[in-house]
Design a protein around this motif. Structure first.
Motif, PDB file in Angstrom:
ATOM      1  N   GLU A 158       1.239  -1.282  -0.120  1.00 57.13           N
ATOM      2  CA  GLU A 158      -0.250   0.128   0.109  1.00 57.13           C
ATOM      3  C   GLU A 158       1.042   0.871  -0.106  1.00 57.13           C
ATOM      4  O   GLU A 158       0.994   1.631  -1.070  1.00 57.13           O
ATOM      5  CB  GLU A 158      -1.446   0.314   1.519  1.00 57.13           C
ATOM      6  CG  GLU A 158      -1.380   1.151   1.293  1.00 57.13           C
ATOM      7  CD  GLU A 158      -3.081   1.756   1.568  1.00 57.13           C
ATOM      8  OE1 GLU A 158      -3.722  -0.034   2.133  1.00 57.13           O
ATOM      9  OE2 GLU A 158      -3.590   2.350   2.809  1.00 57.13           O
ATOM     10  N   ARG A 159       1.900   0.997   0.719  1.00 57.73           N
ATOM     11  CA  ARG A 159       2.711   2.028   0.888  1.00 57.73           C
ATOM     12  C   ARG A 159       3.206   3.035  -0.651  1.00 57.73           C
ATOM     13  O   ARG A 159       3.193   3.765  -0.969  1.00 57.73           O
ATOM     14  CB  ARG A 159       3.631   2.534   1.663  1.00 57.73           C
ATOM     15  CG  ARG A 159       4.795   3.982   1.784  1.00 57.73           C
ATOM     16  CD  ARG A 159       5.651   3.457   3.372  1.00 57.73           C
ATOM     17  NE  ARG A 159       6.431   1.992   3.594  1.00 57.73           N
ATOM     18  CZ  ARG A 159       6.815   1.724   4.219  1.00 57.73           C
ATOM     19  NH1 ARG A 159       6.782   2.798   5.433  1.00 57.73           N
ATOM     20  NH2 ARG A 159       7.525   0.169   3.973  1.00 57.73           N
ATOM     21  N   GLU A 160       4.148   1.913  -0.917  1.00 58.76           N
ATOM     22  CA  GLU A 160       4.362   1.613  -2.881  1.00 58.76           C
ATOM     23  C   GLU A 160       3.667   2.859  -3.271  1.00 58.76           C
ATOM     24  O   GLU A 160       3.651   3.395  -3.940  1.00 58.76           O
ATOM     25  CB  GLU A 160       5.179   0.168  -3.354  1.00 58.76           C
ATOM     26  CG  GLU A 160       5.555   0.145  -3.888  1.00 58.76           C
ATOM     27  CD  GLU A 160       5.794  -0.599  -4.549  1.00 58.76           C
ATOM     28  OE1 GLU A 160       7.339  -1.238  -4.400  1.00 58.76           O
ATOM     29  OE2 GLU A 160       6.001  -1.687  -5.921  1.00 58.76           O
ATOM     30  N   THR A 161       2.018   2.030  -3.437  1.00 64.61           N
ATOM     31  CA  THR A 161       1.762   2.413  -4.447  1.00 64.61           C
ATOM     32  C   THR A 161       0.961   3.555  -4.074  1.00 64.61           C
ATOM     33  O   THR A 161       0.673   4.426  -4.806  1.00 64.61           O
ATOM     34  CB  THR A 161      -0.444   1.512  -4.049  1.00 64.61           C
ATOM     35  OG1 THR A 161       0.410   0.848  -4.206  1.00 64.61           O
ATOM     36  CG2 THR A 161      -1.054   2.142  -5.097  1.00 64.61           C
ATOM     37  N   VAL A 162       0.860   4.181  -2.248  1.00 61.19           N
ATOM     38  CA  VAL A 162       0.762   5.433  -2.021  1.00 61.19           C
ATOM     39  C   VAL A 162       1.039   6.392  -2.811  1.00 61.19           C
ATOM     40  O   VAL A 162       1.612   7.286  -3.656  1.00 61.19           O
ATOM     41  CB  VAL A 162       0.205   5.471  -1.061  1.00 61.19           C
ATOM     42  CG1 VAL A 162      -0.091   7.028  -0.807  1.00 61.19           C
ATOM     43  CG2 VAL A 162      -0.814   4.582  -0.163  1.00 61.19           C
ATOM     44  N   GLY A 163       2.921   5.535  -3.130  1.00 62.68           N
ATOM     45  CA  GLY A 163       4.065   6.896  -3.493  1.00 62.68           C
ATOM     46  C   GLY A 163       3.506   7.411  -4.867  1.00 62.68           C
ATOM     47  O   GLY A 163       4.018   7.744  -5.109  1.00 62.68           O
ATOM     48  N   TRP A 164       3.383   6.236  -5.522  1.00 59.81           N
ATOM     49  CA  TRP A 164       3.306   5.672  -7.115  1.00 59.81           C
ATOM     50  C   TRP A 164       2.477   7.368  -7.414  1.00 59.81           C
ATOM     51  O   TRP A 164       2.376   7.877  -8.170  1.00 59.81           O
ATOM     52  CB  TRP A 164       2.508   4.866  -7.623  1.00 59.81           C
ATOM     53  CG  TRP A 164       3.958   3.610  -7.697  1.00 59.81           C
ATOM     54  CD1 TRP A 164       5.064   3.983  -7.587  1.00 59.81           C
ATOM     55  CD2 TRP A 164       3.592   2.764  -8.047  1.00 59.81           C
ATOM     56  NE1 TRP A 164       5.446   2.640  -7.530  1.00 59.81           N
ATOM     57  CE2 TRP A 164       5.200   2.133  -7.665  1.00 59.81           C
ATOM     58  CE3 TRP A 164       2.684   2.071  -8.446  1.00 59.81           C
ATOM     59  CZ2 TRP A 164       4.814   0.674  -8.411  1.00 59.81           C
ATOM     60  CZ3 TRP A 164       2.265   0.573  -8.567  1.00 59.81           C
ATOM     61  CH2 TRP A 164       3.878  -0.822  -8.831  1.00 59.81           C
ATOM     62  N   LEU A 165       1.203   7.073  -6.702  1.00 55.07           N
ATOM     63  CA  LEU A 165      -0.061   8.058  -6.710  1.00 55.07           C
ATOM     64  C   LEU A 165       0.152   9.700  -6.437  1.00 55.07           C
ATOM     65  O   LEU A 165      -0.116  10.543  -6.912  1.00 55.07           O
ATOM     66  CB  LEU A 165      -1.630   8.167  -6.275  1.00 55.07           C
ATOM     67  CG  LEU A 165      -1.875   6.317  -6.548  1.00 55.07           C
ATOM     68  CD1 LEU A 165      -2.485   5.779  -5.233  1.00 55.07           C
ATOM     69  CD2 LEU A 165      -2.789   6.165  -7.750  1.00 55.07           C
ATOM     70  N   ARG A 166       1.424   9.910  -5.284  1.00 60.27           N
ATOM     71  CA  ARG A 166       1.546  10.737  -5.090  1.00 60.27           C
ATOM     72  C   ARG A 166       2.405  11.429  -5.975  1.00 60.27           C
ATOM     73  O   ARG A 166       2.417  12.451  -6.748  1.00 60.27           O
ATOM     74  CB  ARG A 166       2.601  10.858  -3.362  1.00 60.27           C
ATOM     75  CG  ARG A 166       2.982  11.921  -3.053  1.00 60.27           C
ATOM     76  CD  ARG A 166       3.368  11.970  -1.619  1.00 60.27           C
ATOM     77  NE  ARG A 166       4.342  10.777  -2.189  1.00 60.27           N
ATOM     78  CZ  ARG A 166       4.874   9.697  -0.604  1.00 60.27           C
ATOM     79  NH1 ARG A 166       3.848   9.933   0.901  1.00 60.27           N
ATOM     80  NH2 ARG A 166       5.763   9.243  -0.556  1.00 60.27           N
ATOM     81  N   SER A 167       3.237  10.705  -6.209  1.00 60.51           N
ATOM     82  CA  SER A 167       4.486  11.447  -7.635  1.00 60.51           C
ATOM     83  C   SER A 167       2.772  11.652  -8.968  1.00 60.51           C
ATOM     84  O   SER A 167       3.164  12.517  -9.804  1.00 60.51           O
ATOM     85  CB  SER A 167       5.296  10.302  -7.999  1.00 60.51           C
ATOM     86  OG  SER A 167       4.710   9.627  -9.133  1.00 60.51           O
ATOM     87  N   MET A 168       2.289  10.913  -8.936  1.00 60.37           N
ATOM     88  CA  MET A 168       1.646  10.850 -10.765  1.00 60.37           C
ATOM     89  C   MET A 168       1.134  12.368 -10.437  1.00 60.37           C
ATOM     90  O   MET A 168      -0.335  12.574 -11.262  1.00 60.37           O
ATOM     91  CB  MET A 168       0.507   9.967 -10.067  1.00 60.37           C
ATOM     92  CG  MET A 168       0.709   9.506 -11.611  1.00 60.37           C
ATOM     93  SD  MET A 168      -0.899   8.117 -11.665  1.00 60.37           S
ATOM     94  CE  MET A 168      -1.616   7.940 -10.979  1.00 60.37           C
ATOM     95  N   PHE A 169       0.218  12.754  -9.368  1.00 59.19           N
ATOM     96  CA  PHE A 169      -0.199  13.662  -8.816  1.00 59.19           C
ATOM     97  C   PHE A 169       0.457  15.023  -8.778  1.00 59.19           C
ATOM     98  O   PHE A 169       0.139  16.338  -8.338  1.00 59.19           O
ATOM     99  CB  PHE A 169      -2.101  13.214  -7.930  1.00 59.19           C
ATOM    100  CG  PHE A 169      -2.515  12.494  -8.315  1.00 59.19           C
ATOM    101  CD1 PHE A 169      -3.717  12.642  -9.710  1.00 59.19           C
ATOM    102  CD2 PHE A 169      -3.157  11.516  -7.446  1.00 59.19           C
ATOM    103  CE1 PHE A 169      -4.260  12.232  -9.571  1.00 59.19           C
ATOM    104  CE2 PHE A 169      -3.543  10.815  -8.223  1.00 59.19           C
ATOM    105  CZ  PHE A 169      -4.665  10.384  -8.702  1.00 59.19           C
ATOM    106  N   GLY A 170       1.484  14.582  -8.632  1.00 60.84           N
ATOM    107  CA  GLY A 170       2.598  15.842  -8.863  1.00 60.84           C
ATOM    108  C   GLY A 170       2.095  16.427  -7.340  1.00 60.84           C
ATOM    109  O   GLY A 170       2.596  17.801  -6.293  1.00 60.84           O
TER     110      GLY A 170
END
Ligand SMILES: *Cc1c(COP(=O)(O)O)cnc(C)c1O
Length: 455
Positions: free
Chosen positions: A115-127
Motif C-alpha cells: 500500500e505504501r509503495e502504491t501511495v508513493g506512485w499515486l503521490r508522484s502521479m498527482f505531483g
C-alpha cells in the motif's frame, strides 16, 4: 464440514475455472450489454437452510440476477463519473480476495508496504510532495471526510483544544468556505458534528463553477479566526477548477486549512495539456482523489492525502493493549475510520504496474478527446446546446425536449446511460467520459442515438 462446503473445497480449481470462464464471457459481451439494464422485479427469497454449493449458486446468479445488472463497466455508461476496471486492476481484485489480507499492520505481512509503495506512485502521479502521506479509503466521500476531520483537529490546535478528546463542542463556531462543493462535503460535515449549515458558499466567477478568489479573500477577512476552505478541482457538472495557487497564497494573510476535492479532476495532472488546471495541488493540507473513477480500478477505492499525519492519528488512533502504539509510521487502523480493511491498494498497484503513468495518461487523454468530440457532435443534434465549454471529461448540455423522457429513451435504447443535473438553474444532462474502453467511436454512437431520439 458442511457437505457443500467440503465438495467446493475439493473442486476449488474447477470452480474458479467456471467463474473465470463466465467472467470472460461477461467482459466479452460488455459492448452489447445494455448500458443501463431494465431491472426485473425480483422479490427476495427466504434464506435457504441448506445451500446448493457454489456451482449451483453461480447458475442461480447468472439466471436470476446478472440479467438485471448494468453495463457500468462498459464504454458508453456515461452517468455520474464512472470508471471501469482495467484488465490488470481486475486481476488485482481477484487476488485481493484470494489473499484476503487484513491490511492494517506490519506484524504479519508486507501488504501494508505494498500500500505504501502504491501511495508513493499515486503521490508522484498527482505531483504531490513527500510531505503528503496517503492512505486508502473506500471512496471520495470517505476521503473528504478524513481530510475534513484532520482540518477540524487543526482548528482545535489553533484554538488550544483537542476536538478528538473534548468533542466538537469545545471548538466553538466553525466556518467552512467553498465555491462549488460536492454534495459529499455536506455529508462529511454532518458526520463530523460540524453541521451542514456551517458551509458558507462563496460567490463564483461569472459563468463559472470556480470560486471567485477575491470573494473568498473577503470571506476570510470577515471570518474571525481560522476556518476550513474546501477548494474544488473538478466540479461534477462542468469540471471547473478553483485557482489552487491563488487560494493557497491567501494563507500568507489568513490562517485556514486547505482541503482540495480532486476526486476525478486530479487526473488532469497526467495530461501535459491539462496539468495547469491542478497547479498548486501540492500546497493543499489535505487532498481527496478517487480511484474507482478515472484510475479504472473496481469499486471501491480512493486515497486521502495529508501533510498532518500527526493530527490524523489524534483523530483516528485506535489504541488497545493487543494493538500497536501509533508512532513514526503508524499502523493503518490509526489513520482512517476503518479498523480491519481489505488490501484495497492491490487493484491500483496492478494497474499502475501494468500500464504505468504513460498508459494511464493515454486513457485520460483519450477520454478528454472523446468528451470534446461529443461536445462538438451536439451541434448536429436538433435542440441541443452546451451549457459550458468542455474543459475536461464531462459534457454538460441541455436539449430543448422533455429531458426525463429523453433520458429514459436513451437508457431504454441500451446504447448509453446519461444522468441528469441542474446547472445554474437550467435542467441539464451530463455525459461523463472516464472508462478505459471509451473512445471517439463511442462518442459518435451516443450522438447518433440522441439525434435519432430527438428528430
Ligand atoms: C464522485 C465524487 C465524490 C464522491 O465520491 P464517492 O467515491 O462516490 O464517495 C466527491 N467529490 C467529487 C468531486 C466527486 O466527483
Amino acid at each position: 464440514m458442511d457437505s457443500n462446503l467440503a465438495a467446493d473445497l475439493a473442486d476449488l480449481p474447477d470452480l474458479l475455472t467456471a467463474a473465470r470462464d463466465y467472467a470472460a464471457g461477461v467482459l466479452d459481451g460488455l459492448d452489447e450489454r445494455p448500458a443501463a439494464a431494465s431491472r426485473p422485479d425480483l422479490a427476495p427469497v427466504p434464506l435457504p437452510a441448506a445451500g446448493v454449493g457454489a456451482a449451483k449458486a453461480l447458475e442461480l446468479f447468472r439466471e436470476r440476477w446478472a440479467p438485471g445488472f448494468s453495463g457500468s463497466a462498459g464504454p458508453r455508461y456515461l452517468g455520474f463519473v464512472t470508471g471501469g476496471a482495467t484488465p490488470a486492476a481486475l486481476v488485482g481484485d481477484w487476488l485481493t480476495g484470494t489473499f484476503d489480507q487484513n491490511a492494517v499492520t506490519r506484524l504479519d505481512s508486507s501488504a501494508v508496504d505494498l500500500e505504501r509503495e502504491t501511495v508513493g506512485w499515486l503521490r508522484s502521479m498527482f505531483g504531490l510532495s513527500d510531505a503528503h502521506t496517503g492512505t486508502f479509503v473506500t471512496g471520495a466521500t470517505m476521503s473528504n471526510t478524513v481530510g475534513l476531520a484532520i482540518g477540524r483537529e487543526w482548528l482545535g490546535e489553533r484554538r488550544g483544544v483537542s476536538v478528538a478528546r473534548q468533542g466538537v463542542g469545545a471548538l466553538g463556531e466553525v466556518a467552512v468556505l467553498s465555491g462549488s462543493p460536492h454534495s459529499s462535503i455536506y455529508k462529511a460535515l454532518a458526520m463530523l458534528g460540524v453541521g451542514r449549515d456551517q458551509l458558507r458558499t462563496v460567490p463564483l466567477l461569472p459563468e463559472r463553477e470556480a470560486v471567485d478568489v477575491e470573494a473568498l479573500e473577503a470571506a476570510l477577512a470577515e471570518a474571525a479566526g481560522p476556518v476550513i476552505v474546501v477548494a474544488n478541482a473538478g466540479t461534477v457538472n462542468t469540471v471547473d477548477f478553483d485557482d489552487l495557487r491563488a487560494i493557497a497564497a491567501l494563507r500568507e494573510r489568513y490562517p485556514f486549512w486547505l482541503h482540495v476535492d480532486a476526486a476525478f479532476g486530479g487526473f488532469a495532472a497526467l495530461s501535459p495539456a491539462h496539468a495547469h488546471l491542478v497547479d498548486g495541488l501540492a500546497a493543499a493540507d489535505s487532498v481527496c482523489v478517487d480511484l474507482h473513477k478515472w484510475l479504472n480500478v473496481p469499486y471501491d477505492a480512493a486515497v486521502q492525502f495529508t501533510r498532518r499525519q500527526d493530527l490524523q492519528v489524534s483523530v483516528f488512533q485506535n489504541s488497545a493493549a493487543y494493538l500497536t502504539v501509533p508512532a513514526g509510521d503508524p499502523d493503518l487502523f490509526h489513520l482512517t475510520p476503518e479498523n480491519s480493511r481489505r488490501l484495497r491498494a492491490l487493484t491500483a498497484w496492478f494497474t499502475l504496474a501494468a500500464y504505468g503513468a504513460d498508459g494511464h495518461r493515454e486513457i485520460v487523454e483519450r477520454n478528454i478527446a472523446a468528451a470534446r468530440r461529443f461536445g462538438e457532435g451536439l451541434a448536429t443534434v436538433p435542440g441541443a446546446r452546451l451549457l459550458s465549454p468542455v474543459r475536461l471529461n464531462v459534457v454538460c448540455f441541455t436539449v430543448d425536449r422533455d429531458l426525463p423522457a429523453l433520458l429514459d429513451a436513451v437508457a431504454r435504447s441500451g446504447e448509453a446511460f446519461l444522468t441528469p443535473t441542474v446547472h445554474r438553474g437550467v435542467p441539464a444532462l451530463r455525459a461523463a467520459f472516464s472508462n478505459w474502453r471509451t473512445g471517439a467511436a463511442d462518442a459518435d454512437r451516443v450522438i447518433a442515438v440522441l439525434r435519432e431520439l430527438v428528430s
